[in-house]
Design a protein around this motif. Sequence first.
Motif, short mmCIF file in Angstrom:
data_model
loop_
_atom_site.label_atom_id
_atom_site.label_comp_id
_atom_site.label_asym_id
_atom_site.label_seq_id
_atom_site.Cartn_x
_atom_site.Cartn_y
_atom_site.Cartn_z
N VAL A 14 70.33 -70.22 -33.05
CA VAL A 14 69.09 -70.80 -32.53
C VAL A 14 68.53 -69.95 -31.40
O VAL A 14 67.31 -69.69 -31.32
CB VAL A 14 69.32 -72.25 -32.05
CG1 VAL A 14 68.09 -72.77 -31.30
CG2 VAL A 14 69.65 -73.16 -33.22
N VAL A 15 69.39 -69.46 -30.53
CA VAL A 15 68.96 -68.63 -29.41
C VAL A 15 68.34 -67.33 -29.91
O VAL A 15 67.25 -66.91 -29.45
CB VAL A 15 70.14 -68.33 -28.46
CG1 VAL A 15 69.74 -67.26 -27.44
CG2 VAL A 15 70.59 -69.60 -27.76
N GLY A 20 62.82 -64.31 -30.88
CA GLY A 20 61.72 -63.73 -31.64
C GLY A 20 60.55 -64.67 -31.81
O GLY A 20 59.39 -64.25 -31.82
N ALA A 21 60.85 -65.97 -31.95
CA ALA A 21 59.79 -66.95 -32.24
C ALA A 21 58.95 -67.27 -31.02
O ALA A 21 57.72 -67.43 -31.13
CB ALA A 21 60.41 -68.23 -32.80
N VAL A 22 59.56 -67.38 -29.85
CA VAL A 22 58.83 -67.79 -28.66
C VAL A 22 57.74 -66.79 -28.28
O VAL A 22 56.59 -67.18 -28.05
CB VAL A 22 59.80 -68.03 -27.48
CG1 VAL A 22 59.02 -68.21 -26.18
CG2 VAL A 22 60.66 -69.25 -27.74
N LEU A 27 51.92 -65.54 -28.13
CA LEU A 27 50.80 -64.69 -28.52
C LEU A 27 49.78 -65.48 -29.33
O LEU A 27 48.57 -65.34 -29.14
CB LEU A 27 51.30 -63.50 -29.35
CG LEU A 27 52.03 -62.40 -28.57
CD1 LEU A 27 52.61 -61.37 -29.53
CD2 LEU A 27 51.09 -61.72 -27.57
N PHE A 28 50.27 -66.33 -30.23
CA PHE A 28 49.38 -67.16 -31.05
C PHE A 28 48.59 -68.13 -30.18
O PHE A 28 47.38 -68.30 -30.35
CB PHE A 28 50.19 -67.92 -32.10
CG PHE A 28 49.38 -68.88 -32.91
CD1 PHE A 28 48.54 -68.42 -33.92
CD2 PHE A 28 49.44 -70.25 -32.66
CE1 PHE A 28 47.78 -69.31 -34.67
CE2 PHE A 28 48.68 -71.15 -33.41
CZ PHE A 28 47.85 -70.67 -34.41
#
Length: 217
Positions: A14-15, A20-22, A27-28
């Motif tokens: 999860v970390v 990568g997701a955060v 940015l989105f």
Amino acid sequence: MQIFHPRADTIARVVFVSLGAVPTLLLFLGYMIMRSPYITGQDLVREQPVPFSHEHHVGGLGIDCRYCHTSVEQARFAGIPPTGTCMTCHSQIWTNAGMLAPVRASLADDRPLRWRRVHNLPDYVYFDHAIHVAKGVGCSTCHGRVDQMPLMRQAVPLTMGWCLDCHRDPAPNLRPREEVFDMAWAPPKNLDEQGKRLMGEYHIRTQHLTDCSTCHR
């Protein structure tokens, strides 16, 4: 002896995924905020010294845009009408209306009304009303149906991307010059054919319309 908890592998996954997701999510969110009305000003109504209604004056009374915005065909700026233009009518009608007190005071004190700009482009953006009018771009294309606005608002985002879309393909936004100031003008069924024809008549060439120097001088 077990050092890590059985769930440690799941937590680690999860970390790593979050790393990568955060940033992608941030940015989105930043992109969405930059395109939001909070930044672009679209659909926001700004408080003015007088609640001037384009719906009443343009839609109801049929006053032409050029009566107030006198320089729109000859200059970069459309122009803001002086108080004397307002008083051409209001020295005869609604002479004691409370909402028009600032107009009467402006005339008496010889001080212009301080209108707040609704379509406020950055200082580094060059926009010329006259050339757009001459090339058949209607007022409602950029300003919307002002004849239906009780209070003026910015109808379109006016972002760089929005302007570039038109500069890359102006044909759909062109109309006969005699229709430029017609708020109720509707595109014809043969819009593509008319657009191509008007591109030729108005000598519009798109090769350099997206050059930086066209809008940033």
